[in-house]
Design a protein around this motif. Sequence first.
Motif, short mmCIF file in Angstrom:
data_model
loop_
_atom_site.label_atom_id
_atom_site.label_comp_id
_atom_site.label_asym_id
_atom_site.label_seq_id
_atom_site.Cartn_x
_atom_site.Cartn_y
_atom_site.Cartn_z
N SER A 44 -30.27 -4.57 44.99
CA SER A 44 -30.94 -3.33 44.60
C SER A 44 -32.37 -3.38 45.13
O SER A 44 -33.05 -4.40 45.03
CB SER A 44 -30.97 -3.18 43.08
OG SER A 44 -29.66 -3.05 42.58
N VAL A 46 -36.10 -1.17 45.10
CA VAL A 46 -36.89 -0.10 44.49
C VAL A 46 -37.80 0.45 45.57
O VAL A 46 -38.61 -0.27 46.16
CB VAL A 46 -37.71 -0.63 43.29
CG1 VAL A 46 -38.54 0.49 42.69
CG2 VAL A 46 -36.80 -1.25 42.25
N LEU A 47 -37.67 1.75 45.85
CA LEU A 47 -38.48 2.40 46.88
C LEU A 47 -39.85 2.71 46.32
O LEU A 47 -40.05 2.75 45.09
CB LEU A 47 -37.78 3.67 47.35
CG LEU A 47 -36.41 3.45 48.02
CD1 LEU A 47 -35.77 4.79 48.37
CD2 LEU A 47 -36.57 2.61 49.26
N ASP A 49 -41.38 5.45 45.91
CA ASP A 49 -41.45 6.63 45.05
C ASP A 49 -40.69 6.44 43.74
O ASP A 49 -40.55 7.36 42.95
CB ASP A 49 -40.92 7.86 45.80
CG ASP A 49 -39.47 7.71 46.24
OD1 ASP A 49 -38.90 6.61 46.07
OD2 ASP A 49 -38.91 8.68 46.77
N GLY A 50 -40.16 5.23 43.46
CA GLY A 50 -39.53 4.93 42.19
C GLY A 50 -38.01 4.98 42.21
O GLY A 50 -37.35 4.59 41.26
N ARG A 51 -37.41 5.46 43.29
CA ARG A 51 -35.96 5.50 43.36
C ARG A 51 -35.41 4.10 43.57
O ARG A 51 -36.05 3.27 44.21
CB ARG A 51 -35.51 6.42 44.50
CG ARG A 51 -35.87 7.88 44.25
CD ARG A 51 -35.37 8.77 45.36
NE ARG A 51 -36.11 8.47 46.59
CZ ARG A 51 -35.72 8.81 47.82
NH1 ARG A 51 -34.62 9.49 47.98
NH2 ARG A 51 -36.44 8.50 48.86
N VAL A 52 -34.22 3.85 43.08
CA VAL A 52 -33.56 2.55 43.22
C VAL A 52 -32.34 2.75 44.11
O VAL A 52 -31.51 3.62 43.87
CB VAL A 52 -33.13 1.97 41.86
CG1 VAL A 52 -32.39 0.68 42.04
CG2 VAL A 52 -34.34 1.80 40.96
N VAL A 53 -32.24 1.94 45.14
CA VAL A 53 -31.10 1.99 46.06
C VAL A 53 -30.33 0.70 45.87
O VAL A 53 -30.90 -0.39 45.95
CB VAL A 53 -31.56 2.14 47.53
CG1 VAL A 53 -30.38 2.13 48.47
CG2 VAL A 53 -32.39 3.39 47.70
#
Length: 150
Positions: A44, A46-47, A49-53
């Motif tokens: 995982s 964390v980008l 901007d707060g998004r998690v991929v």
Amino acid sequence: MYPETPGQLPAERAVTIHRPTPITPIQAAPLIPVQLGTVPAVASIVLPDGRVVTGYAIEPAKPEPAVAKPLVSRTAVNIALGGIGFGAVCGGLVLLTTFIAALAALIQQLIILAAVVFGGFIGVQVLGSSRGGTTVNIRKAVFKRNKFHG
């Protein structure tokens, strides 16, 4: 254009401008073969901007091994071999011209030797020697019936 409605001036019309949002191109990750029976680990990220991929961990692609280049290019080798062959031919031509010049000098000296030897032999025969010889005096001579009357 928009149809004019009565009582509405063109300056009073509301205009909405839409500008498209550019999409950043996504680079496709290289496919990594997975052995049967093994499940790759999930990672995982964390980008900013707060998004998690979340996705499978991908090993970085390994570059192909570089092919070893020869120390000398084939063109340079061909040029060198051509120069060596040309030098060998030129050396042979020099030897050939030297051989022809030597043969010409030999023939010239043989002609001079023959002229000296045979010239001396003829000179001795013409001038004669002092040991005595036959002297022929030519006078008026009459030939009658194949007999000489002198």
